[in-house]
Design a protein around this motif. Structure first.
Motif, PDB file in Angstrom:
ATOM      1  N   GLU A  40       0.836  -1.200   0.000  1.00 57.46           N
ATOM      2  CA  GLU A  40       0.000   0.000   0.000  1.00 57.46           C
ATOM      3  C   GLU A  40       0.873   1.254   0.000  1.00 57.46           C
ATOM      4  O   GLU A  40       0.642   2.221   0.724  1.00 57.46           O
ATOM      5  CB  GLU A  40      -0.981  -0.020   1.183  1.00 57.46           C
ATOM      6  N   GLU A  41       1.925   1.197  -0.826  1.00 56.67           N
ATOM      7  CA  GLU A  41       2.871   2.292  -1.022  1.00 56.67           C
ATOM      8  C   GLU A  41       3.532   2.725   0.279  1.00 56.67           C
ATOM      9  O   GLU A  41       3.699   3.913   0.551  1.00 56.67           O
ATOM     10  CB  GLU A  41       2.200   3.472  -1.729  1.00 56.67           C
ATOM     11  N   SER A  42       3.946   1.721   1.067  1.00 54.43           N
ATOM     12  CA  SER A  42       4.576   2.042   2.348  1.00 54.43           C
ATOM     13  C   SER A  42       5.906   1.321   2.564  1.00 54.43           C
ATOM     14  O   SER A  42       6.508   1.466   3.632  1.00 54.43           O
ATOM     15  CB  SER A  42       3.635   1.695   3.500  1.00 54.43           C
ATOM     16  N   ASN A  43       6.380   0.567   1.573  1.00 49.31           N
ATOM     17  CA  ASN A  43       7.629  -0.177   1.729  1.00 49.31           C
ATOM     18  C   ASN A  43       8.750   0.555   0.985  1.00 49.31           C
ATOM     19  O   ASN A  43       8.698   0.704  -0.235  1.00 49.31           O
ATOM     20  CB  ASN A  43       7.463  -1.606   1.200  1.00 49.31           C
ATOM     21  N   GLU A  51      11.706   5.866 -17.783  1.00 48.65           N
ATOM     22  CA  GLU A  51      10.409   6.370 -17.344  1.00 48.65           C
ATOM     23  C   GLU A  51      10.620   7.145 -16.039  1.00 48.65           C
ATOM     24  O   GLU A  51      10.011   6.865 -15.007  1.00 48.65           O
ATOM     25  CB  GLU A  51       9.426   5.216 -17.158  1.00 48.65           C
ATOM     26  N   SER A  52      11.505   8.126 -16.125  1.00 47.41           N
ATOM     27  CA  SER A  52      11.927   8.868 -14.943  1.00 47.41           C
ATOM     28  C   SER A  52      10.788   9.615 -14.267  1.00 47.41           C
ATOM     29  O   SER A  52      10.797   9.790 -13.049  1.00 47.41           O
ATOM     30  CB  SER A  52      13.051   9.844 -15.309  1.00 47.41           C
ATOM     31  N   ASP A  53       9.803  10.052 -15.039  1.00 47.15           N
ATOM     32  CA  ASP A  53       8.669  10.761 -14.440  1.00 47.15           C
ATOM     33  C   ASP A  53       7.926   9.855 -13.452  1.00 47.15           C
ATOM     34  O   ASP A  53       7.494  10.294 -12.380  1.00 47.15           O
ATOM     35  CB  ASP A  53       7.721  11.298 -15.504  1.00 47.15           C
ATOM     36  N   LYS A  54       7.803   8.570 -13.786  1.00 50.45           N
ATOM     37  CA  LYS A  54       7.167   7.616 -12.878  1.00 50.45           C
ATOM     38  C   LYS A  54       8.027   7.411 -11.636  1.00 50.45           C
ATOM     39  O   LYS A  54       7.511   7.303 -10.518  1.00 50.45           O
ATOM     40  CB  LYS A  54       6.917   6.276 -13.568  1.00 50.45           C
ATOM     41  N   ALA A  55       9.343   7.360 -11.833  1.00 51.41           N
ATOM     42  CA  ALA A  55      10.258   7.198 -10.702  1.00 51.41           C
ATOM     43  C   ALA A  55      10.125   8.377  -9.740  1.00 51.41           C
ATOM     44  O   ALA A  55      10.075   8.185  -8.523  1.00 51.41           O
ATOM     45  CB  ALA A  55      11.700   7.078 -11.195  1.00 51.41           C
ATOM     46  N   VAL A  56      10.032   9.575 -10.277  1.00 53.24           N
ATOM     47  CA  VAL A  56       9.902  10.768  -9.442  1.00 53.24           C
ATOM     48  C   VAL A  56       8.630  10.699  -8.607  1.00 53.24           C
ATOM     49  O   VAL A  56       8.638  10.986  -7.404  1.00 53.24           O
ATOM     50  CB  VAL A  56       9.942  12.048 -10.307  1.00 53.24           C
ATOM     51  N   ARG A  57       7.526  10.268  -9.219  1.00 58.45           N
ATOM     52  CA  ARG A  57       6.258  10.163  -8.481  1.00 58.45           C
ATOM     53  C   ARG A  57       6.361   9.151  -7.343  1.00 58.45           C
ATOM     54  O   ARG A  57       5.923   9.409  -6.220  1.00 58.45           O
ATOM     55  CB  ARG A  57       5.109   9.793  -9.422  1.00 58.45           C
ATOM     56  N   VAL A  58       6.941   7.985  -7.616  1.00 58.87           N
ATOM     57  CA  VAL A  58       7.083   6.947  -6.586  1.00 58.87           C
ATOM     58  C   VAL A  58       7.993   7.443  -5.460  1.00 58.87           C
ATOM     59  O   VAL A  58       7.677   7.287  -4.274  1.00 58.87           O
ATOM     60  CB  VAL A  58       7.627   5.629  -7.183  1.00 58.87           C
ATOM     61  N   LEU A  59       9.087   8.074  -5.820  1.00 62.12           N
ATOM     62  CA  LEU A  59      10.032   8.545  -4.810  1.00 62.12           C
ATOM     63  C   LEU A  59       9.431   9.650  -3.947  1.00 62.12           C
ATOM     64  O   LEU A  59       9.644   9.682  -2.730  1.00 62.12           O
ATOM     65  CB  LEU A  59      11.324   9.015  -5.475  1.00 62.12           C
ATOM     66  N   THR A  80       6.325   9.945  -3.192  1.00 61.96           N
ATOM     67  CA  THR A  80       5.416   9.246  -2.277  1.00 61.96           C
ATOM     68  C   THR A  80       6.211   8.553  -1.176  1.00 61.96           C
ATOM     69  O   THR A  80       5.857   8.637   0.006  1.00 61.96           O
ATOM     70  CB  THR A  80       4.556   8.222  -3.045  1.00 61.96           C
ATOM     71  N   ALA A  81       7.291   7.886  -1.556  1.00 62.86           N
ATOM     72  CA  ALA A  81       8.104   7.151  -0.581  1.00 62.86           C
ATOM     73  C   ALA A  81       8.680   8.080   0.484  1.00 62.86           C
ATOM     74  O   ALA A  81       8.788   7.694   1.653  1.00 62.86           O
ATOM     75  CB  ALA A  81       9.218   6.397  -1.286  1.00 62.86           C
ATOM     76  N   LEU A  82       9.020   9.285   0.101  1.00 63.78           N
ATOM     77  CA  LEU A  82       9.600  10.220   1.060  1.00 63.78           C
ATOM     78  C   LEU A  82       8.592  10.704   2.100  1.00 63.78           C
ATOM     79  O   LEU A  82       8.972  11.338   3.079  1.00 63.78           O
ATOM     80  CB  LEU A  82      10.241  11.399   0.325  1.00 63.78           C
ATOM     81  N   THR A  83       7.315  10.367   1.919  1.00 68.65           N
ATOM     82  CA  THR A  83       6.297  10.722   2.913  1.00 68.65           C
ATOM     83  C   THR A  83       6.001   9.566   3.873  1.00 68.65           C
ATOM     84  O   THR A  83       5.182   9.718   4.774  1.00 68.65           O
ATOM     85  CB  THR A  83       4.967  11.155   2.232  1.00 68.65           C
ATOM     86  N   ILE A  84       6.671   8.421   3.674  1.00 66.83           N
ATOM     87  CA  ILE A  84       6.475   7.270   4.563  1.00 66.83           C
ATOM     88  C   ILE A  84       6.966   7.663   5.964  1.00 66.83           C
ATOM     89  O   ILE A  84       8.088   8.173   6.114  1.00 66.83           O
ATOM     90  CB  ILE A  84       7.238   6.030   4.049  1.00 66.83           C
ATOM     91  N   PRO A  85       6.142   7.439   6.980  1.00 64.77           N
ATOM     92  CA  PRO A  85       6.554   7.805   8.346  1.00 64.77           C
ATOM     93  C   PRO A  85       7.768   7.001   8.825  1.00 64.77           C
ATOM     94  O   PRO A  85       7.975   5.861   8.410  1.00 64.77           O
ATOM     95  CB  PRO A  85       5.327   7.450   9.207  1.00 64.77           C
ATOM     96  N   ASP A  86       8.538   7.613   9.679  1.00 61.49           N
ATOM     97  CA  ASP A  86       9.647   6.965  10.400  1.00 61.49           C
ATOM     98  C   ASP A  86      10.769   6.446   9.503  1.00 61.49           C
ATOM     99  O   ASP A  86      11.385   5.411   9.800  1.00 61.49           O
ATOM    100  CB  ASP A  86       9.135   5.827  11.291  1.00 61.49           C
ATOM    101  N   GLU A 120      17.709   5.855   4.701  1.00 62.66           N
ATOM    102  CA  GLU A 120      16.641   5.672   3.714  1.00 62.66           C
ATOM    103  C   GLU A 120      16.320   6.989   3.006  1.00 62.66           C
ATOM    104  O   GLU A 120      16.171   7.015   1.779  1.00 62.66           O
ATOM    105  CB  GLU A 120      15.384   5.113   4.385  1.00 62.66           C
ATOM    106  N   ILE A 121      16.244   8.057   3.770  1.00 63.85           N
ATOM    107  CA  ILE A 121      15.957   9.373   3.189  1.00 63.85           C
ATOM    108  C   ILE A 121      17.058   9.766   2.202  1.00 63.85           C
ATOM    109  O   ILE A 121      16.782  10.224   1.089  1.00 63.85           O
ATOM    110  CB  ILE A 121      15.792  10.443   4.291  1.00 63.85           C
ATOM    111  N   GLU A 122      18.302   9.554   2.600  1.00 69.32           N
ATOM    112  CA  GLU A 122      19.427   9.884   1.715  1.00 69.32           C
ATOM    113  C   GLU A 122      19.397   9.058   0.440  1.00 69.32           C
ATOM    114  O   GLU A 122      19.601   9.585  -0.657  1.00 69.32           O
ATOM    115  CB  GLU A 122      20.755   9.680   2.449  1.00 69.32           C
ATOM    116  N   SER A 123      19.133   7.754   0.568  1.00 69.97           N
ATOM    117  CA  SER A 123      19.075   6.882  -0.615  1.00 69.97           C
ATOM    118  C   SER A 123      17.958   7.292  -1.558  1.00 69.97           C
ATOM    119  O   SER A 123      18.145   7.359  -2.774  1.00 69.97           O
ATOM    120  CB  SER A 123      18.882   5.423  -0.198  1.00 69.97           C
ATOM    121  N   LEU A 124      16.783   7.567  -0.998  1.00 72.14           N
ATOM    122  CA  LEU A 124      15.650   7.991  -1.820  1.00 72.14           C
ATOM    123  C   LEU A 124      15.929   9.333  -2.485  1.00 72.14           C
ATOM    124  O   LEU A 124      15.636   9.522  -3.676  1.00 72.14           O
ATOM    125  CB  LEU A 124      14.373   8.061  -0.981  1.00 72.14           C
TER     126      LEU A 124
END
Length: 108
Positions: free
Chosen positions: A43-46, A62-70, A72-78, A83-87
């Motif tokens: 559910e977009e949390s991993n 398909e970098s535009d899709k990568a940007v959207r996923v990333l 979203t991922a940067l809003t995952i709590p905790d 992880e933040i640096e890698s993303l």
């Protein structure tokens, strides 16, 4: 994956691992399919699924899709600092790739 059965966490881990294997073999379509399934199952949390999916999107140009996923991922709590640096590193790469001109198609 068969042994994981209905254990969602185990399925996500196995899909991410198989995605990494496909990526190493340069089978980006299969890597993307597994990573996308893991991302959706979580559910977009991993974080790992987001990273794997974004990496394959960049490889598939398909970098535009990568940007959207990333994003979203940067809003995952905790998230951990690592992880933040890698993303963020991958997000910077994806944005840079998105700005590069597409190679011109040859007409014959």
């Amino acid at each position: 994956l068969e042994k994981a059965g209905t254990n969602i966490s185990a399925r996500i881990i196995n899909l991410c691992n198989r995605s990494a294997c496909h990526f190493q073999l340069e089978d980006y379509e299969s890597a993307m399919t597994d990573a996308l399934q893991a991302w959706q199952l979580s559910e977009e949390s991993n974080v790992k699924a987001a990273y794997r999916l974004s990496k394959t999107y960049v490889a598939l140009e398909e970098s535009d899709k990568a940007v959207r996923v990333l994003n979203t991922a940067l809003t995952i709590p905790d998230l951990s600092l690592k992880e933040i640096e890698s993303l963020n590193d991958l997000l910077q790469q994806a944005r840079q790739k998105a700005l590069e001109p597409s190679p011109a198609l040859e007409c014959t």
